[in-house]
Design an enzyme around this catalytic site. Sequence first.
Site, PDB file in Angstrom:
ATOM      1  CE  LYS A   1      -2.144   5.089   2.645  1.00 26.94           C
ATOM      2  NZ  LYS A   1      -2.622   4.426   1.400  1.00 26.94           N
TER       3      LYS A   1
ATOM      4  CE  LYS B   1       0.230  -1.785  -0.932  1.00 30.37           C
ATOM      5  NZ  LYS B   1       1.366  -1.777  -1.654  1.00 30.37           N
TER       6      LYS B   1
HETATM    7  P1  NAD Z   1      -0.921   9.841  -5.478  1.00 25.50           P
HETATM    8  O1  NAD Z   1      -1.143  10.844  -4.196  1.00 25.50           O
HETATM    9  O2  NAD Z   1       0.247  10.220  -6.146  1.00 25.50           O
HETATM   10  O3  NAD Z   1      -2.202   9.984  -6.401  1.00 25.50           O
HETATM   11  C1  NAD Z   1      -3.378  10.032  -5.855  1.00 25.50           C
HETATM   12  C2  NAD Z   1      -4.176  10.740  -6.934  1.00 25.50           C
HETATM   13  O4  NAD Z   1      -5.638  10.708  -6.395  1.00 25.50           O
HETATM   14  C3  NAD Z   1      -3.991  11.961  -7.057  1.00 25.50           C
HETATM   15  O5  NAD Z   1      -3.968  12.125  -8.525  1.00 25.50           O
HETATM   16  C4  NAD Z   1      -5.082  12.714  -6.539  1.00 25.50           C
HETATM   17  O6  NAD Z   1      -5.428  14.184  -7.079  1.00 25.50           O
HETATM   18  C5  NAD Z   1      -6.252  12.079  -6.556  1.00 25.50           C
HETATM   19  N1  NAD Z   1      -7.425  12.137  -5.897  1.00 25.50           N
HETATM   20  C6  NAD Z   1      -7.227  12.196  -4.510  1.00 25.50           C
HETATM   21  N2  NAD Z   1      -8.566  12.603  -4.096  1.00 25.50           N
HETATM   22  C7  NAD Z   1      -9.419  12.497  -5.274  1.00 25.50           C
HETATM   23  C8  NAD Z   1     -10.742  12.697  -5.359  1.00 25.50           C
HETATM   24  N3  NAD Z   1     -11.535  12.837  -4.130  1.00 25.50           N
HETATM   25  N4  NAD Z   1     -11.117  12.588  -6.404  1.00 25.50           N
HETATM   26  C9  NAD Z   1     -10.617  12.341  -7.466  1.00 25.50           C
HETATM   27  N5  NAD Z   1      -9.294  12.027  -7.524  1.00 25.50           N
HETATM   28  C10 NAD Z   1      -8.443  12.447  -6.238  1.00 25.50           C
HETATM   29  O7  NAD Z   1      -0.731   8.531  -4.789  1.00 25.50           O
HETATM   30  P2  NAD Z   1      -0.194   7.190  -5.431  1.00 25.50           P
HETATM   31  O8  NAD Z   1       1.294   6.998  -4.942  1.00 25.50           O
HETATM   32  O9  NAD Z   1      -0.525   7.081  -6.807  1.00 25.50           O
HETATM   33  O10 NAD Z   1      -0.982   6.069  -4.533  1.00 25.50           O
HETATM   34  C11 NAD Z   1      -2.241   5.623  -4.665  1.00 25.50           C
HETATM   35  C12 NAD Z   1      -2.634   4.549  -4.072  1.00 25.50           C
HETATM   36  O11 NAD Z   1      -1.590   3.235  -4.465  1.00 25.50           O
HETATM   37  C13 NAD Z   1      -2.240   4.701  -2.476  1.00 25.50           C
HETATM   38  O12 NAD Z   1      -3.446   4.342  -1.627  1.00 25.50           O
HETATM   39  C14 NAD Z   1      -0.943   4.267  -2.076  1.00 25.50           C
HETATM   40  O13 NAD Z   1      -0.718   3.720  -0.924  1.00 25.50           O
HETATM   41  C15 NAD Z   1      -0.931   2.734  -3.218  1.00 25.50           C
HETATM   42  N6  NAD Z   1       0.377   2.511  -3.718  1.00 25.50           N
HETATM   43  C16 NAD Z   1       1.379   3.485  -3.845  1.00 25.50           C
HETATM   44  C17 NAD Z   1       2.400   2.989  -4.443  1.00 25.50           C
HETATM   45  C18 NAD Z   1       3.707   3.832  -4.845  1.00 25.50           C
HETATM   46  O14 NAD Z   1       4.768   3.363  -5.160  1.00 25.50           O
HETATM   47  N7  NAD Z   1       3.624   5.126  -5.169  1.00 25.50           N
HETATM   48  C19 NAD Z   1       2.505   1.439  -4.475  1.00 25.50           C
HETATM   49  C20 NAD Z   1       1.857   0.680  -4.056  1.00 25.50           C
HETATM   50  C21 NAD Z   1       0.468   1.081  -3.700  1.00 25.50           C
END
Ligand code: NAD
Length: 302
Positions: A241, A172
């Site tokens: 990150k 990834k």
């Molecule tokens: P985001 O910040 O939109 O969502 C993260 C969620 O986790 C939030 O709703 C937050 O409230 C929740 N959260 C955080 N800490 C928590 C805890 N201790 N307990 C419960 N809930 C908690 O992030 P995202 O964009 O959805 O990304 C999520 C993961 O996927 C990341 O690791 C990111 O790198 C990866 N990712 C994101 C994308 C993208 O395009 N957004 C694409 C591929 C991978």
Amino acid sequence: MSNDRIGFVGLGNMGLPIARRLLDAGLKLVVHDLNPKAVAEAQSRGAEVAGSAREVADQVSLVFISLPTPEAVNAVTLGSNGLIGGKAVRTVVDLSTTGPKVEMAVGEALAARSITLVDCPVSGGVAGARKGTLALMAACPRPLFDEIDPLLAHFGKRFYVGDQPGLAQAMKLINNIVSATALAVTSEAMVLGVKAGLDPDTIIEVMNAGSARNSATVDKIPNFVLTRGFDFGFSAGLSAKDIRLCLELGEQQGVPMILGNALRLLMGITRQRFGDDTDMTSVCRTVEEWAGVEVRGRAAAS
Ligand code: NAD
């Protein structure tokens, strides 16, 4: 799986549309997130709500997690109210980009409690999460992968990369450094082209018909920069990150990451200028401000 309900912790930009696909397929979910709005949205679509990750893990044998940072993954899996203490959980599928170091440590700690971690980050953005066209890369014992594959099939195309947690994270991170570098260099090229007198829509059309075609020319620039929306759905903070985790992996493996280091600087400046929550496509705005021109397409006018 011994239990027909599935757990889901982390209902953010990615987690919510992924969870929705499971709900739309008729599966029953028990969900948890710190954000009440995200929880309410899942609840309105039929999900049951739990007050903590531990409460989820008390009820179901398989839990998906989609969390922003390695720290959040650590807290949700191994923290005092984390999945590790749950009575029912046997499998945790981590869809987050966590990095190999933390993924291996979490995998080891869970294994000591007879819980198997499936290292399963995803690529393809929010649009891919909505449409079920993500690329999923999984590292776990092969029989477990075969068992959960019908569930993963709801999210997109699956790739088995090995049996050790951390391997899928390495996959990834190298995917994302290529994707973010493509965005950065395409942004520089777009700003330069516009300043030199070219039309931005024409630049994209030529690049997509020629050798410069990449994920930024096909998607991020035309759909999120030329429109001036800057709303691809992945924050500059989370992109930074991923870049940091990739550079750490490069250092650990003794591989020079010369372009990766330049990318880290540009993404860092973008975060300073526009904030952590700004979309990663704001990298183009950073270059625009330097150059004093805007990459504004026909779509922005309509
Ligand atoms: P985001 O910040 O939109 O969502 C993260 C969620 O986790 C939030 O709703 C937050 O409230 C929740 N959260 C955080 N800490 C928590 C805890 N201790 N307990 C419960 N809930 C908690 O992030 P995202 O964009 O959805 O990304 C999520 C993961 O996927 C990341 O690791 C990111 O790198 C990866 N990712 C994101 C994308 C993208 O395009 N957004 C694409 C591929 C991978």
